[in-house]
Every structure is written in C-alpha cells, then in structure tokens.
Design an enzyme around this catalytic site. Structure first.
Site, PDB file in Angstrom:
ATOM      1  N   ASP A 154      -7.935  -5.515   0.035  1.00  0.00           N
ATOM      2  CA  ASP A 154      -8.387  -6.450  -0.995  1.00  0.00           C
ATOM      3  C   ASP A 154      -7.992  -7.896  -0.740  1.00  0.00           C
ATOM      4  O   ASP A 154      -8.415  -8.779  -1.471  1.00  0.00           O
ATOM      5  CB  ASP A 154      -7.840  -6.015  -2.370  1.00  0.00           C
ATOM      6  N   HIS A 205       0.845  -1.195   0.000  1.00  0.00           N
ATOM      7  CA  HIS A 205       0.000   0.000   0.000  1.00  0.00           C
ATOM      8  C   HIS A 205       0.879   1.242   0.000  1.00  0.00           C
ATOM      9  O   HIS A 205       1.931   1.258   0.623  1.00  0.00           O
ATOM     10  CB  HIS A 205      -0.919   0.018   1.235  1.00  0.00           C
TER      11      HIS A 205
END
Ligand code: ACO
Length: 385
Positions: A321, A263
């Site tokens: 996710d 991320h």
C-alpha cells in the site's frame, strides 16, 4: 470451567487454517508466487485476464483458452438498468467501498441463478462478480461527479475498460500496462484478512456474493487494503520535502503506526512494493507534481527505514500500500478509489478461495477464552437492580 491461555493465538499469528494451491507468501525472502509462478514474471508478461485464469484453473491459458475466458467476462460486462438506478439513488457522499458492498449484495438479488448451488452455476456467478464490480464503482463515480455515464466497451481489456469508464477517456497503452500490472500484483496474497473473511463466510455454505460482500468490508479497514488511501492522504499532508523527517519523528515519538509500513508475514520489503515503486519511477517522469509526490514517498521510505533500524526494528518495511497510491494518483484516480482498485483485483483471489473452501469444507468455529463475570452469578430481578 473457563480455559487457560495456553491455546491462545492473538490475531491467529502462525496458525495454519487450511491448505491452498493458489498463492505462497515467502515472508523471509520477500517473494510472492501465484500457482508457483513468481509475481515478477506474471507482472512483466501477463494481463489481468491471464492471471485471473491462472487462479481460476491453476494453469496459464493457451490463446484459445484465454479468448474463451475473456469472452465469458465480456458477456457479463454490463449492468442491469435497475442496478444503475440504484447507484443513481446512492448517496454521493458514500465511500466507494461501501457502494461496492451494498451493490454486490444487490447483484446477488438480481442474479437469477442465486439459488443454484451447482459448481457450474457458482463459476458463472464468480465470473459475473469479477466482470461487474468495476462497472459498479465506475458508474458510481460518473454519477457522483455529474459526468456523462459511460457504457463499457467490448474492445478494451479489463484494466483499460476500468480506466476508460472512470475517466471518460481511453487510457494510453502505457497507462493500461501500468494499471494492469497493479491489478495483477493485488490479486491474491495467502491467508490475508479479507481472504480469510471470505473463507469464513464461505464455510457456512453462504452464497459466493455474501462471501465477497464480507471480504470487501474486511478490505476497507485501514490496517488492510484501506491503508493505500491513508498513505496518499499522509503524503499529501506533508507539503515540502523538509517536512518529511519531522513528520516521521513525531509519529515515532507518539508511537503511532505509519500507514503503508509493516506486515504480518513480510519481514523484508514486500516484493509488490518494489515493483510498484519501479513502475511509479518510470511512469511519473513527465509530471512535475507527481514527481514531487514520488520524491516525498521515496524520502519518506528512506527516513522511516533509518528510524526503524535505529530502533532495532529490522522487520518493518513498506508494504504493497505504500507506493500504489502514488501510481493511482498519477493515473488520475480519486483517492477514495484506491481501495476499490484493490477490491476489483483481489476479488479474483476471493472467489478462487471460495472454490477451495467449498471443495473440502468444514465450518470455521474457533473459541474464545472466557474472562467475564463469575459463572452462575445470582440473578437479580429488575425491581431489585
Ligand atoms: N508503523 C510503526 N510501527 C509498526 C508498524 C507501522 N506501520 N507496523 C508494525 N509496527 C510495530 C508495532 O508497533 C509493534 O511494535 P511492538 O512489538 O513494539 O508492539 C510491532 O511492529 C508488530 O506490529 P503489529 O501491529 O502487532 O503487527 P501485526 O502483524 O499484527 O500487523 C499490520 C500488521 C496490520 C500490517 C501493521 O504492520 C500495521 O498496522 N501497518 C500499518 C497499516 C498498513 O499499512 N496496513 C496494510 C498492510 S498490507 C495489506 O493488508 C494490504
């Protein structure tokens, strides 16, 4: 003269583009806040409608305010017959994210208030978009699978109605809560790519539908919301638990990215991934196939973490996710519906950001560093090239 690379921020990393009152991502501590509330509190105690209200108005609603807000959403919970016939004619092979994009543009064309630029009209359009996007994709699913087309129900909440229309049967209270929580977790997330896209389009004074269409396109990418579908495909491609480690080794050796990991902002575990993992742990207990899928996901997480840390990469962790797909699979959603679920939730953040953008707008217009051919080259006419 072309500029040098001094003011160059690839991927706009570390660049603040505006202020917001909506959400804050604490990448070091792994915390996420909406309007100051922790995501853990909101996920545990609120519904989709309450949190949508929070992002709309900046405060949690009283019961009367919530009732009125739900009534606004319910009043828009229907699809024009013409839109339904367009969905019927849409290629069944189309990805639901493409259907969402195309039909959001159609919604704009069906909106009688499209030319009304007032804030009140914009708010009504935003409510319309939030209420209708779930109907568009669920209706598409009904049509493409040949099941009977479902009509929305007024007695169900936003999350329950989605599951009801998609699967043709009312969800259990547990399914509704799990899905509602997943929607809350995906609603807003700082200056993520699709929200930025929404802001960029909004900054041109284009209408709110155009901003949402663009944001849906951004979200569909595998480096953004499209990762959740890739994660489940990846987990399904690994048949047995003992294949997990070789799979990861192969990816690492080939220097390929692992979907659902990494991320830009979080350098620790994404708090949403933690909650989704816990939800999945509780939710899949009675289903042996799903249990196996969750076991694979958990082992994958453990082995991948060990590999990253061995390489000295302490900053790559599962993101939102990674575990969401396991939950959606357990809820019986088709794989290509995972990213649309993200979209029907994130749309609340997009429209809230649209309002922040137009409140104090300046058009986004950054620059490129020109590195092309020499400036002022001799022009060669066609017959001499
Ligand atoms: N697997 C392996 N290595 C990774 C991963 C990953 N998933 N993510 C980052 N890295 C490595 C990169 O190879 C790079 O290594 P290097 O420094 O040796 O070159 C380093 O970490 C930094 O990676 P970038 O891609 O430059 O990081 P960036 O901040 O630009 O991208 C992103 C973030 C897109 C999320 C990235 O981590 C990624 O591609 N992850 C996989 C796709 C994914 O899961 N996307 C969903 C993100 S959450 C969301 O948007 C909803």
């Amino acid at each position: 003269m072309p500029e040098n690379r001094e003011n160059y921020f690839p991927g706009l990393e570390g660049v603040n583009i505006d202020t917001t009152r909506l959400s804050f991502v604490d990448g070091k501590q792994g915390r996420l806040y909406y309007c100051g509330y922790t995501i853990e509190d909101l996920a545990a105690h609120c519904t989709f409608e309450e949190v949508a209200y929070l992002l709309f108005y900046g405060e949690l609603p009283t019961s009367k305010q919530l009732y009125d807000f739900k009534s606004l959403l319910l009043a828009e919970r229907y699809l024009d017959p013409h839109l339904k016939s367009i969905i019927t004619l849409t290629p069944k092979t189309g990805h639901p994210m493409a259907v969402l994009q195309a039909l959001t543009a159609q919604l704009a064309m069906h909106d009688r208030e499209i030319a009304d630029k007032s804030l009140e009209a914009k708010k009504r359009k935003a409510i319309r978009i939030i209420a209708k996007l779930p109907l568009v994709v669920t209706y598409f699913e009904n049509v493409r699978t040949g099941m009977r087309t479902m009509e929305p129900r007024d007695d169900l909440g936003h999350a329950a109605n989605y599951l009801y229309m998609l699967r043709g049967k009312e969800p259990t209270p547990e399914e509704e809560k799990v899905f509602d929580t997943a929607l809350i977790l995906h609603m807003d997330h700082g200056c993520n790519n699709s929200t930025f896209t929404c802001r960029v389009v909004s900054s041109t004074e284009a209408d709110i539908y155009s901003a949402v269409v663009a944001a849906i396109g951004s979200l569909s990418g595998p480096l953004h919301g499209g990762a959740n579908e890739r994660v489940i495909r990846m987990l399904e491609s690994i048949e047995e638990l003992d294949e997990v480690e070789p799979y990861i080794n192969d990816k690492v050796e080939k220097k390929e990215k692992i979907m659902g990991f990494g991320h830009r902002v979080y350098k620790v575990m994404d708090p949403r991934a933690k909650i989704l993992r816990e939800l999945a742990e509780d939710f899949v207990v009675d289903d042996p196939a799903m249990n196996k899928c969750l076991k694979k996901a958990n082992l994958f997480y453990k082995v991948a973490e060990e590999r990253f840390q061995k390489q000295g990469r302490m900053d790559i962790w599962p993101n939102v996710d990674f575990f969401s797909g396991v939950l959606y699979k357990a809820l019986g959603l088709p794989r290509d519906f995972f990213t649309p679920v993200f979209a029907i939730s994130r749309v609340v953040g997009w429209v809230a950001h649209h309002f922040e953008q137009v409140e104090d707008n300046r058009i986004y217009r950054p620059r490129f560093i020109y590195e092309g051919a020499a400036l002022g080259r001799d022009f060669v006419p066609m017959n001499k090239r």
